[in-house]
Scaffold this motif. Structure first.
Motif, PDB file in Angstrom:
ATOM      1  N   TYR A   1     -13.776   4.130 -13.006  1.00 52.73           N
ATOM      2  CA  TYR A   1     -13.820   4.197 -14.462  1.00 52.73           C
ATOM      3  C   TYR A   1     -12.480   3.899 -15.107  1.00 52.73           C
ATOM      4  CZ  TYR A   1     -18.667   5.460 -14.928  1.00 52.73           C
ATOM      5  OH  TYR A   1     -20.036   5.406 -14.925  1.00 52.73           O
TER       6      TYR A   1
ATOM      7  N   ARG B   1     -12.757   1.102 -17.963  1.00 53.20           N
ATOM      8  CA  ARG B   1     -12.522   1.444 -19.368  1.00 53.20           C
ATOM      9  C   ARG B   1     -11.151   1.026 -19.872  1.00 53.20           C
ATOM     10  NH1 ARG B   1     -15.768   7.110 -19.325  1.00 53.20           N
ATOM     11  NH2 ARG B   1     -17.766   6.235 -20.007  1.00 53.20           N
TER      12      ARG B   1
ATOM     13  N   SER C   1      -5.928  -4.076 -23.580  1.00 52.51           N
ATOM     14  CA  SER C   1      -6.585  -3.211 -24.565  1.00 52.51           C
ATOM     15  C   SER C   1      -5.955  -1.833 -24.599  1.00 52.51           C
ATOM     16  CB  SER C   1      -8.076  -3.085 -24.245  1.00 52.51           C
ATOM     17  OG  SER C   1      -8.264  -2.463 -22.984  1.00 52.51           O
TER      18      SER C   1
ATOM     19  N   ALA D   1     -10.559  -0.625 -28.726  1.00 50.81           N
ATOM     20  CA  ALA D   1     -11.887  -0.868 -28.165  1.00 50.81           C
ATOM     21  C   ALA D   1     -12.805  -1.413 -29.244  1.00 50.81           C
ATOM     22  CB  ALA D   1     -12.459   0.411 -27.559  1.00 50.81           C
ATOM     23  N   LYS D   2     -14.036  -1.726 -28.847  1.00 51.98           N
ATOM     24  CA  LYS D   2     -14.980  -2.380 -29.754  1.00 51.98           C
ATOM     25  C   LYS D   2     -15.407  -1.476 -30.899  1.00 51.98           C
ATOM     26  CE  LYS D   2     -18.996  -1.080 -26.974  1.00 51.98           C
ATOM     27  NZ  LYS D   2     -20.198  -1.568 -26.244  1.00 51.98           N
ATOM     28  N   ASP D   3     -15.413  -0.160 -30.665  1.00 50.48           N
ATOM     29  CA  ASP D   3     -15.746   0.784 -31.728  1.00 50.48           C
ATOM     30  C   ASP D   3     -15.025   2.097 -31.447  1.00 50.48           C
ATOM     31  OD1 ASP D   3     -17.347   2.291 -29.846  1.00 50.48           O
ATOM     32  OD2 ASP D   3     -19.019   0.949 -30.251  1.00 50.48           O
TER      33      ASP D   3
ATOM     34  N   GLU E   1     -16.048   5.209 -30.800  1.00 49.38           N
ATOM     35  CA  GLU E   1     -16.500   6.010 -29.662  1.00 49.38           C
ATOM     36  C   GLU E   1     -15.956   5.447 -28.355  1.00 49.38           C
ATOM     37  OE1 GLU E   1     -20.782   6.176 -28.358  1.00 49.38           O
ATOM     38  OE2 GLU E   1     -20.548   8.242 -29.078  1.00 49.38           O
ATOM     39  N   ALA E   2     -15.999   4.128 -28.197  1.00 50.93           N
ATOM     40  CA  ALA E   2     -15.473   3.501 -26.984  1.00 50.93           C
ATOM     41  C   ALA E   2     -13.972   3.711 -26.857  1.00 50.93           C
ATOM     42  CB  ALA E   2     -15.806   2.007 -26.972  1.00 50.93           C
TER      43      ALA E   2
ATOM     44  N   TYR F   1     -13.429   7.294 -25.647  1.00 53.15           N
ATOM     45  CA  TYR F   1     -13.735   7.406 -24.219  1.00 53.15           C
ATOM     46  C   TYR F   1     -12.614   6.805 -23.378  1.00 53.15           C
ATOM     47  CZ  TYR F   1     -18.598   8.594 -25.374  1.00 53.15           C
ATOM     48  OH  TYR F   1     -19.738   9.198 -25.846  1.00 53.15           O
ATOM     49  N   ALA F   2     -12.104   5.648 -23.807  1.00 51.58           N
ATOM     50  CA  ALA F   2     -11.033   4.997 -23.058  1.00 51.58           C
ATOM     51  C   ALA F   2      -9.763   5.848 -23.070  1.00 51.58           C
ATOM     52  CB  ALA F   2     -10.752   3.612 -23.633  1.00 51.58           C
TER      53      ALA F   2
END
Length: 217
Positions: free
Chosen positions: A122, A126, A155, A168-170, A172-173, A176-177
């Motif tokens: 992960y 991520r 990123s 990240a793309k949004d 929430e992502a 998480y990352a």
């Protein structure tokens, strides 16, 4: 409820979660997210991520002009660099001063091109490769220039003696990352003197291909 109102509340809710779990403290850390009209919502300067008011978030229009809300974080050069260089791949940016990540940034033998060994699947999935940038005074525009030199290929970056920044793309992502980055930092410190068994090149290549991960040198 309008979409922008929902985004404001989401930002404050997730920021509070980071604060409550000790990933940020005091008035440290900042978050931004891209709105459908191309503008940004940004956490204000001097604010605690545990006590944000959705109505007071800094609001920027699509041209980058501050149009309402409190004065934005002084770390705007970091955020602007990721949005400028990563285009449609970036919908949110999170910057924290999380303890284990900062500790790793101070170690003497870190590879600046790839801070973390591939300890877990992960962390590769991520984060991709995390670059280490040199120390800059908080808010120094040069920090943004340094990120611009890397952001098309990274990123996530780690600022020496300062903390991690993740795009990240949004939102929430990005959250998480950031959580994954702090976890791999903990693992790095825990296993530092133990010669841990890491993922081998074939296993990393399989993850990169299967999940379409950015893994450029």
């Amino acid at each position: 409820m309008s979409e922008e109102t929902e985004r404001r509340e989401e930002l404050c809710r997730l920021a509070r979660s980071l604060f409550d779990r000790g990933l940020t403290n005091g008035s440290s850390g900042n978050i931004s997210l891209r709105l459908p009209d191309g503008g940004l919502l940004v956490t204000p300067t001097g604010s605690s991520l545990g006590a944000l008011d959705p109505a007071r978030l800094s609001r920027f229009d699509a041209s980058g002009r501050h149009i309402e809300g409190d004065r934005p974080t002084k770390e705007m050069p970091l955020h602007e660099a990721f949005y400028a260089k990563r285009g449609g791949r970036t919908g949110a940016v999170v910057h924290l001063h999380s303890t284990h990540s900062v500790a790793v940034s101070m170690l003497p033998d870190i590879d600046p091109n790839c801070v973390f060994a591939p300890l877990t699947a992960y962390s590769v999935m991520r984060l991709g490769k995390v670059a280490l940038l040199p120390y800059f005074r908080p808010g120094d525009p040069e920090m943004g220039h340094a990120v611009r030199g890397l952001a098309a290929k990274r990123s996530a970056v780690l600022l020496a003696n300062h903390g991690p920044v993740v795009a990240a793309k949004d939102l929430e992502a990005a959250i998480y990352a950031m959580e994954e980055l702090e976890e791999v930092a903990k693992l790095t410190l825990l296993t530092r003197t133990l010669a841990p068994r890491i993922l081998d090149d074939a296993q990393v290549k399989d993850l990169v291909a299967h999940f379409d991960i950015e893994w450029e040198d």
